[in-house]
Scaffold this active site. Structure first.
Site, mmCIF file in Angstrom:
data_model
loop_
_atom_site.group_PDB
_atom_site.id
_atom_site.type_symbol
_atom_site.label_atom_id
_atom_site.label_comp_id
_atom_site.label_asym_id
_atom_site.label_seq_id
_atom_site.Cartn_x
_atom_site.Cartn_y
_atom_site.Cartn_z
ATOM 1 N N LYS A 256 35.377 38.476 38.669
ATOM 2 C CA LYS A 256 35.008 39.852 39.003
ATOM 3 C C LYS A 256 36.225 40.755 39.169
ATOM 4 C CE LYS A 256 30.636 38.900 41.230
ATOM 5 N NZ LYS A 256 30.066 38.472 42.474
ATOM 6 N N ARG A 257 37.340 40.146 39.546
ATOM 7 C CA ARG A 257 38.560 40.955 39.713
ATOM 8 C C ARG A 257 38.927 41.690 38.423
ATOM 9 N NH1 ARG A 257 43.019 38.158 39.889
ATOM 10 N NH2 ARG A 257 42.016 36.211 39.321
#
Ligand code: GLU
Length: 481
Positions: A256-257
């Protein structure tokens, strides 16, 4: 016609994707699904969807739906399934009992504290933590099970020899059995663990090719041993291919980063399914230098020889480029139906303007449906025009020309591209100006931007009333200068 691929295995090709319903459908799982789908289609085989929901605490009904919706959105049609592991618990029990009866598995009464202590000792000695076989039947003979401990079932891994397979992506791999310990194959509540259920399913579903992420490569030797314990001699095992990981731009596993990793989030962010499909196809596989290709091309071309061994790098710019290419060629009515709901979110009624015509005008200029919706908003609500932009572009002779345009526009016979173009030309001649000297101020006053599609087409679509209203407001705002 299905083509047998493995000399020892003449079965028709069957592949599967087996997501766990614990949240979204991850991009990596979607890529696995796509490769399994393409491989099955290429060989005239069957593609199976299986839901690995034995982790009852983490699995949700909603997540199952998300998997199905994601597959449907990407147009990844499966031929069988979705099969659910929780529907198959009696079958796992049957085979667990069989392995217990054959001495290929055994009950282990070691408590969690015991296992933790063992691990701590081994780590302190600099050894790799592994179960020491303390409840193997020959070592446990005569010992009474401790009261109050519910046993797990462990697979009796062979002590010697190697487990070897020719990975369809990575090539030959061999692991010594001395590296493997006796794996827990069923928890105390009788629910099988992943490594056991997956083998039983792949046997029962007659899977011929297990293609999955590289993160499972360490499970494969353990699974091969379980296959050998379950299959009759001579019965074929599937072939295994481990697909390269997908890394973010910083070289770390995609998460998700790095941006969206959920398939449906791409839908939300305005990507077309065919663009994401095409993009995923290229993540770890290539066909010459082809970047943009159709599903049919993929089915025709797909092979495992061209799956890269090296990790794939996620590149949002490339995905945006592909999406832009697919938007350009997409049918405008379809795009309008996708943009409509995005306009409603902005609080406007899509039917209040000719959205299909708007989309036609803008689809070559944007990279996502969301951008297309933002552009389309110009035709539904007067934009905010930054005063500094007005001050810069609506002044001097250009402002005079704009005022003349506004004065004459009401008398233009009909508000059509051609008549608008003629009016602009007439004003330019009268004021001895060049095209940009009127076109740019017009763009600024109607859209708040210096660039738009062709000005006559834009003004036609906006409609005379909106153009005059916006231009008059701009003239009023700049009157004092
Ligand atoms: N449920 C596993 C996963 O989502 C499937 C692994 C496999 O394909 O064997 O990673």
């Amino acid at each position: 016609m299905s083509t047998p691929l493995h000399p020892a295995d003449s079965r028709p090709v069957r592949t599967r994707v087996a997501p766990s319903p614990t949240g979204m459908l991850h991009l990596g799982t979607a890529r696995t699904a796509l490769f399994c789908w393409a491989f099955a289609r290429h060989h005239g085989g069957t593609f199976v969807l299986r839901i690995e929901d034995t982790d009852i605490e983490r699995s949700t009904e909603q997540a199952v739906q998300v998997i199905m919706d994601s597959m449907a959105w990407l147009n990844l049609e499966y031929d069988e399934g979705p099969f659910r592991q929780t529907d198959r618990l009696p079958r796992y029990k049957e085979l667990l009992d069989q392995l217990l009866a054959e001495g290929k598995a055994y009950l282990c009464y070691a408590t969690r504290e015991e296992i933790d202590a063992l691990r701590a000792e081994q780590t302190a000695r600099g050894e790799k933590p592994r179960y020491d076989g303390r409840w193997r039947p020959e070592r446990a003979a005569g010992r009474t099970p401790p009261p109050g401990v519910t046993p797990v079932i462990r697979f009796r891994n062979p002590d010697f020899g190697d487990v070897a397979w020719n990975d369809l992506v990575k090539g030959p791999i061999s692991v010594s059995n001395t590296e493997l310990d006796d794996l827990v194959i069923a928890r105390g509540d009788g629910v099988p663990t992943y490594n056991f259920a997956v083998v039983v399913d792949d046997i029962d579903m007659r899977i011929t090719h297990v293609l999955r992420g590289d993160d499972h490569v360490n499970n494969t030797p353990r699974q091969i041993n379980i296959y050998r314990a379950l299959l009759a001699p001579g019965e074929p095992l599937p072939r295994f291919g481990h697909l390269p990981m997908i890394l973010g731009p910083d070289g770390q596993k995609l998460s998700k980063r790095h941006g969206a990793v959920s398939v449906l989030q791409y839908e939300e962010e305005g990507f077309l399914p065919e663009a994401l499909f095409n993009y995923l196809a290229r993540l770890g596989w290539s066909h010459g230098d082809a970047e943009k290709f159709s599903r049919d091309d993929m089915v025709q071309w797909f092979d495992l020889e061209h799956v890269n061994r090296a990790p794939a790098q996620y590149d949002i710019d490339k995905l945006l480029w592909l999406n832009g290419e697919y938007l350009k060629q997409a049918d405008s009515a379809r795009l309008a139906s996708l943009v409509g709901p995005r306009l409603r979110v902005h609080g406007v009624d899509p039917a209040a303007a000719d959205l299909t015509a708007i989309v036609t005008l803008y689809k070559e200029r944007v990279k996502t449906l969301n951008e297309l919706a933002d552009e389309a908003m110009l035709f539904y609500a007067d934009p905010h025009v930054p005063p500094e932009l007005l001050a810069e572009h609506v002044k001097g002779p250009a402002r005079d020309a704009l005022a003349a345009f506004v004065a004459q526009a009401p008398d233009t016979p009909d508000w059509q591209r051609a008549t608008i173009a003629a009016l602009i030309k007439q004003v330019l001649v009268a004021h001895a100006l060049k095209m940009p000297q009127l076109a740019v101020p017009l763009r600024v006053v109607v859209s708040g931007r210096t660039q738009t599609p062709s000005i006559d087409a834009t003004l036609e679509l906006l409609g005379r009333d909106a153009v005059l209203r916006r231009a008059r407001a701009a003239l009023a705002a700049t009157a004092a200068q």
